[in-house]
Design an enzyme around this catalytic site. Structure first.
Site, PDB file in Angstrom:
ATOM      1  N   ALA A  34     -11.066  -2.696  -2.474  1.00 55.17           N
ATOM      2  CA  ALA A  34     -10.340  -1.274  -3.163  1.00 55.17           C
ATOM      3  C   ALA A  34      -9.170  -1.435  -4.847  1.00 55.17           C
ATOM      4  CB  ALA A  34      -9.269  -0.173  -2.344  1.00 55.17           C
ATOM      5  N   LYS A  35      -9.349  -0.439  -5.167  1.00 50.33           N
ATOM      6  CA  LYS A  35      -8.212  -0.599  -6.624  1.00 50.33           C
ATOM      7  C   LYS A  35      -8.349   1.288  -6.747  1.00 50.33           C
ATOM      8  CE  LYS A  35      -6.916  -3.237  -9.418  1.00 50.33           C
ATOM      9  NZ  LYS A  35      -6.437  -4.173  -9.314  1.00 50.33           N
ATOM     10  N   GLY A  36      -7.170   1.552  -7.201  1.00 44.69           N
ATOM     11  CA  GLY A  36      -6.707   2.651  -7.762  1.00 44.69           C
ATOM     12  C   GLY A  36      -6.604   2.410  -9.327  1.00 44.69           C
TER      13      GLY A  36
END
Ligand SMILES: NC(=O)c1ccc[n+]([C@@H]2O[C@H](COP(=O)([O-])OP(=O)(O)OC[C@H]3O[C@@H](n4cnc5c(N)ncnc54)[C@H](O)[C@@H]3O)[C@@H](O)[C@H]2O)c1
Length: 397
Positions: free
Chosen positions: A71-73
């Site tokens: 995932a990534k923000g």
């Protein structure tokens, strides 16, 4: 292939009600109900950038056989803006359901670990690895172990959690040196970027006896044909990762910023920003091998041109994955606050991973990226099959 073509599982677009800044969460895949990846903040951050980074995280966790997805923000805001901290805090509040149960995040560009931990503490989530830590039977004890590991001091006056990513890149470089049969003391290296990744990489390569002849930061390239005194130069860095030119010895040449890319070296390590090597830069590259310490420092067409020129590229999702792999080994209890054990495990993993990638290049004509992707896909399929058969992959002590 799921790690190349598949759309992400989920994209969240958030708009801050106070500043109007946009923030993004992209979950590429869940494994054990979890996905891992840092949160970055930079003016101009886009959903497609976060999506590509989330896919990259899924590749890293697969290559290193971690029981978690990617995932990534990302938040489109200048981290130096006085409003930035409030934006990060509201983003974390908004993402709380994911951060509480499924998304393990950490520092990334523009968001240091201490800041993200502060914000997590304020909203009652203790630490940015919260979603994993809460799965442990004794979450308090796990939290203490994780904090001790991240904050363990290492020689050179830094913390284990800050240097481990660069140490991993340095080991991937030693993997190349061993695979090529080069003598360490005769191997020359150029490193672009002297922040967390580039600085750590250069430090540990210098310590291993390689000649770091070129170092670049945002202000320019420093060059010495006999090798630079890396620890002394790093000592003069400011908090943005720039070397104080007033303290650079007079026999060190000061060259333009891009000169690092054309240095005549055995290994070039871009460790600064994305897309620094595009097609027009390819003819200037004089290195025999490139190791990607930054995320996506080379555009796909430039990498193809480099391959045509006979220059292999060790891809980011292998070379710079030491940081995420180590964080998960800490969560899983494979390493602890002893830097010696952490360095040993990471060294062994990297030295085992790199030679097969170069062998695939030498004998089968695959780029190291293709060979690593095939490995990642295989691991990904194995994880999916294990989960489908009801075999739990995750156990956090
Ligand atoms: N920090 C981590 O744990 C980590 C882990 C994996 C990947 N990465 C990736 O590594 C890269 C660097 O991250 P970091 O945390 O070291 O950043 P950082 O902010 O600590 O350091 C960046 C360095 O690059 C230099 N720089 C900036 N623009 C430059 C340019 N045009 N030419 C030459 N130098 C330039 C800066 O002066 C500084 O020395 C990013 O792509 C990041 O996503 C970081």
């Amino acid at each position: 292939m799921a790690l190349v073509d598949r759309d992400p599982l989920m994209r969240v677009i958030w708009t801050d009600s106070v500043t109007g800044c946009n923030g993004y969460l992209v979950v590429h895949s869940l494994v054990s109900g979890l996905a891992t990846g840092g949160t970055r903040m930079r003016a101009g951050c886009t959903l497609s950038e976060v999506e590509a980074l989330a896919r990259g995280m899924a590749r890293k966790t697969a290559v290193f056989d971690l029981p978690v997805g990617g995932a990534k923000g990302g938040i489109d805001c200048d981290p130096k803006d006085p409003a930035a901290r409030g934006v990060l805090s509201r983003f974390v509040q908004a993402m709380r359901p994911w951060l509480d149960a499924h998304w393990v995040t950490a520092e990334d560009l523009g968001v240091p670990q201490h800041l993200i931990d502060e914000v997590f503490a304020e909203v009652g989530l203790h630490q940015s690895y919260h979603a994993a830590i809460r799965r442990a039977p004794d979450a308090e004890r796990t939290l203490r172990r994780v904090r001790a590991g991240l904050n363990a001091p290492v020689p050179g006056g830094l913390l284990l959690g800050d240097v481990v990513g660069g140490y991993g890149v340095a080991q991937s470089c030693l993997g190349v040196v061993h695979a090529r049969g080069w003598a360490q003391e005769e191997t020359t290296v150029a490193v672009q970027g002297v922040g967390t990744m580039g600085g750590g990489t250069a430090y540990y390569l210098h310590e291993a006896g390689l000649k770091v002849v070129a170092l670049a930061d945002a202000a320019g390239t420093l060059f010495h044909p006999d090798g630079l005194d890396v620890p002394a130069l790093l000592e003069t860095r400011d908090r943005f990762g720039e070397i104080d030119r007033a303290q650079v010895p007079p026999d060190v040449q000061r060259l333009p910023r891009e000169a690092v890319l054309s240095a005549e070296v055995d290994v070039l390590i871009p460790a600064a920003v994305s897309f620094t090597i595009k097609a027009p830069q390819v003819p200037e590259v004089a290195a025999k091998v490139i190791i990607e310490a930054a995320n996506t420092p080379i555009t796909p067409d430039a990498e193809e041109m480099l391959a045509t020129r006979g220059i292999p590229v060790i891809p980011d999702f292998v070379a710079n994955a030491g940081a995420v792999a180590w964080a998960w080994w800490l969560l899983l209890g494979r390493v602890d606050a002893d830097p010696v054990l952490s360095f040993q495990v990471l060294r062994e993993e990297m030295l085992a991973k790199i030679p097969p990638l170069l062998a695939a290049w030498d004998t089968e004509g695959h780029t190291p990226r293709t060979a690593a992707l095939l490995l990642a896909e295989r691991r990904n399929e194995e994880n999916r099959a294990a989960e489908a058969a009801g075999r739990g992959l995750l156990s956090i002590p």
